[in-house]
Design an enzyme around this catalytic site. Structure first.
Site, short mmCIF file in Angstrom:
data_model
loop_
_atom_site.label_atom_id
_atom_site.label_comp_id
_atom_site.label_asym_id
_atom_site.label_seq_id
_atom_site.Cartn_x
_atom_site.Cartn_y
_atom_site.Cartn_z
N GLY A 11 0.97 -1.27 -0.05
CA GLY A 11 0.19 -0.04 0.03
C GLY A 11 0.91 1.21 0.11
O GLY A 11 1.75 1.43 0.81
N ARG A 72 1.00 -5.05 -5.13
CA ARG A 72 1.19 -6.22 -3.95
C ARG A 72 1.40 -7.68 -4.99
O ARG A 72 0.51 -7.96 -5.47
CB ARG A 72 -0.01 -6.45 -3.02
CG ARG A 72 -0.33 -5.51 -2.29
CD ARG A 72 -1.34 -5.62 -1.37
NE ARG A 72 -2.14 -4.54 -0.88
CZ ARG A 72 -1.58 -3.63 0.20
NH1 ARG A 72 -0.65 -3.90 0.90
NH2 ARG A 72 -2.46 -2.78 0.63
N SER A 73 2.71 -7.99 -5.35
CA SER A 73 2.87 -8.97 -6.32
C SER A 73 2.71 -10.51 -5.77
O SER A 73 3.60 -10.82 -4.82
CB SER A 73 4.38 -8.79 -6.99
OG SER A 73 4.83 -9.80 -7.57
N ASP A 103 5.32 -4.80 6.17
CA ASP A 103 5.94 -6.06 6.60
C ASP A 103 5.69 -6.97 5.36
O ASP A 103 6.84 -7.76 5.14
CB ASP A 103 5.33 -6.57 7.68
CG ASP A 103 3.68 -6.57 7.72
OD1 ASP A 103 3.07 -6.04 6.70
OD2 ASP A 103 3.12 -7.21 8.49
N THR A 126 4.49 2.88 5.54
CA THR A 126 3.06 2.33 5.24
C THR A 126 2.45 3.28 6.50
O THR A 126 2.83 3.87 7.44
CB THR A 126 3.00 1.08 6.00
OG1 THR A 126 1.41 0.80 6.45
CG2 THR A 126 3.78 0.79 7.13
N ASP A 128 -0.15 2.59 8.17
CA ASP A 128 -0.58 1.73 9.38
C ASP A 128 0.46 2.13 10.66
O ASP A 128 -0.09 1.72 11.64
CB ASP A 128 -0.65 0.46 9.20
CG ASP A 128 -1.60 0.06 7.99
OD1 ASP A 128 -2.33 0.89 7.76
OD2 ASP A 128 -1.27 -0.92 7.39
N ASP A 130 2.75 -0.07 11.65
CA ASP A 130 2.57 -1.29 12.40
C ASP A 130 3.97 -2.13 12.07
O ASP A 130 3.89 -3.19 12.07
CB ASP A 130 1.26 -2.25 11.83
CG ASP A 130 1.37 -2.25 10.38
OD1 ASP A 130 2.12 -1.74 9.74
OD2 ASP A 130 0.73 -3.30 9.99
N ARG A 155 -17.42 16.42 12.72
CA ARG A 155 -17.91 17.02 13.89
C ARG A 155 -18.91 18.37 13.65
O ARG A 155 -20.10 18.27 14.45
CB ARG A 155 -16.72 17.40 14.76
CG ARG A 155 -16.85 18.28 16.09
CD ARG A 155 -17.51 17.20 17.13
NE ARG A 155 -16.50 16.44 17.71
CZ ARG A 155 -16.50 15.50 18.59
NH1 ARG A 155 -17.99 15.30 19.19
NH2 ARG A 155 -15.78 14.77 19.24
N ARG A 172 -5.46 -1.58 9.29
CA ARG A 172 -5.26 -3.27 8.96
C ARG A 172 -5.55 -3.81 10.33
O ARG A 172 -6.58 -3.41 10.96
CB ARG A 172 -4.00 -3.52 8.39
CG ARG A 172 -4.15 -4.91 7.77
CD ARG A 172 -2.72 -5.41 7.16
NE ARG A 172 -2.55 -4.71 5.89
CZ ARG A 172 -2.99 -5.01 4.73
NH1 ARG A 172 -3.71 -5.95 4.31
NH2 ARG A 172 -2.74 -4.37 3.84
N LYS A 214 -24.04 16.35 25.65
CA LYS A 214 -22.98 16.76 24.55
C LYS A 214 -23.92 16.76 23.36
O LYS A 214 -24.94 16.14 23.03
CB LYS A 214 -22.18 15.40 24.34
CG LYS A 214 -21.00 15.28 25.36
CD LYS A 214 -19.89 14.43 24.86
CE LYS A 214 -18.84 14.34 25.88
NZ LYS A 214 -17.55 14.13 25.31
N GLN A 256 -7.12 8.30 3.24
CA GLN A 256 -6.13 8.33 4.08
C GLN A 256 -4.90 8.04 3.53
O GLN A 256 -3.76 8.20 4.10
CB GLN A 256 -6.28 7.23 5.14
CG GLN A 256 -7.62 7.62 5.96
CD GLN A 256 -8.16 6.36 6.73
OE1 GLN A 256 -8.04 6.11 7.75
NE2 GLN A 256 -9.03 5.59 6.13
O1 F6P Z 1 -1.47 -1.08 4.81
C1 F6P Z 1 -2.25 0.05 4.08
C2 F6P Z 1 -3.65 -0.03 3.86
O2 F6P Z 1 -4.07 1.24 3.85
C3 F6P Z 1 -4.31 -0.92 5.27
O3 F6P Z 1 -4.69 0.38 5.90
C4 F6P Z 1 -5.57 -1.35 4.57
O4 F6P Z 1 -6.25 -2.39 5.31
C5 F6P Z 1 -5.09 -1.68 3.12
O5 F6P Z 1 -3.99 -1.06 2.97
C6 F6P Z 1 -5.95 -1.62 2.04
O6 F6P Z 1 -5.37 -2.23 1.01
P1 F6P Z 1 -5.75 -2.00 -0.48
O7 F6P Z 1 -5.39 -0.68 -0.81
O8 F6P Z 1 -5.21 -3.04 -1.34
O9 F6P Z 1 -7.33 -2.11 -0.56
#
Ligand code: F6P
Length: 324
Positions: A11, A72-73, A103, A126, A128, A130, A155, A172, A214, A256
């Site tokens: 990604g 993503r190969s 990863d 990434t 994420d 992570d 909001r 993810r 609220k 995002q």
């Molecule tokens: O790893 C980055 C990410 O954007 C994750 O947050 C998400 O789950 C995934 O890739 C989405 O992947 P794709 O763009 O292949 O739908």
């Protein structure tokens, strides 16, 4: 090492271009040839590459996406695929690779290096966040800012209409984006995969918010959270149990992943990538560069793959206090 290859894989994330630029310019600085491969491992397999010099990366430090594109190969997950890639690299006289990705990218890179003896260095990119071995990954900060900006807008309308919004964010299996954007945007609740707060607790907390007067409530839901089957079913469940709430769902999705990188991500990408080239020129291999306590360090790809970057659970407590 006389010629270094660079690619972006998995990604995409804002700041990958700043990383490519830093790799190419550092190679130029050290009089080392540099070649860019398109669409990650797929380009290595297909032999889709371009020679790069300092001028090939002009005006990209501020651009989102990746000029080398990403993929993503599936083919690279096979031995045959990796062998084809190694053959192409040898033909192109590429001695080492810099892999910008997450990863999945590093797992593929490690297998590739083990099988074909071509040194690789990973640069964590990434949204994420992570990845073990770095406190921050390239693109995470920009994604947080994008999410916070989007939730601020939600909001506004939530307050005008006295509504409850469930906002699903990416990440993810990790809750970094949800947790930090949730605090940044003042969310009433944050749901992350690392901590199961339970449906009852969520209902109680929303009920308390309503009673506290609220005019709006925001629940940030990480896409990996398992509390409901998905964010839509979760919203339905809450509506059924708290009929006073007018609830809506917003899935932020791929916005995002786009946009101009923040200054933080540009600097991070630059620092990590200069280090990555220097490590290769120093004869190092199979490492990942990372930023730990604001210093650029490295760990083995194995460590990066086996370790787990854990969230700071104290942030949940802080969120609870601040959403009183
Ligand atoms: O790893 C980055 C990410 O954007 C994750 O947050 C998400 O789950 C995934 O890739 C989405 O992947 P794709 O763009 O292949 O739908």
């Amino acid at each position: 090492v006389r010629k270094i290859g660079v690619m972006t894989s998995g990604g995409d994330s804002p700041g990958m271009n700043a990383a490519i630029r830093a790799v190419v310019r550092t190679c130029a600085y050290y009089h080392t040839d540099c070649v860019g491969y398109f669409r990650g491992y797929q380009g290595m397999i297909n032999g889709e590459s371009m020679d790069m010099n300092a001028r090939s990366v002009r005006n990209i430090v501020n651009m989102g996406g990746t000029i080398l594109q990403s993929a993503r190969s599936k083919e690279f997950m096979t031995k045959e695929g990796r062998a084809k890639a190694a053959e192409n690299l040898r033909e192109n006289e590429v001695d080492a690779m810099i892999l910008i990705g997450g990863d999945g990218t590093f797992r593929g890179g490690k297998a590739f290096s083990d099988e074909h003896g071509i040194p690789v260095i990973g640069v964590p990119g990434t949204i994420d966040n992570d990845i073990y071995g770095t406190h921050y990954t390239i693109g995470y900060d920009t994604a947080l800012n994008t999410v916070v900006e989007a939730i601020d807008k939600i909001r506004d309308t939530a307050s005008s209409h006295n509504r409850l919004f469930f906002v699903e964010v990416m990440g993810r299996d990790a809750g970094f984006i949800a947790l930090n954007s949730g605090i940044g945007a003042g969310a009433e609740e944050i749901l992350i995969p690392e901590e199961d707060l339970g449906l009852e607790r969520l209902l109680d907390s929303l009920e308390r918010s309503r009673r506290a007067g609220k005019t709006s409530s925001i629940v940030v839901v990480s896409e990996g959270d398992k509390i409901g089957k998905n964010v839509f079913e979760l919203a339905e469940y809450v509506k059924k149990n708290l009929p006073d709430y007018d609830a809506r769902v917003t899935v932020l999705g791929h916005i995002q992943r786009g946009g101009r990188p923040s200054c933080f991500d540009r600097v991070l990408a630059s620092r990590l990538s200069v280090k990555a080239v220097e490590l290769l020129l120093d004869g190092k291999k199979d490492l990942m560069v990372g930023m730990v306590n604001n210093e650029i360090e490295s760990c083995s790809l194995d460590q990066a793959l086996k370790g787990k970057h854990t969230i700071n659970k104290d942030l949940l407590r802080i969120s609870e206090i601040l959403s009183t």
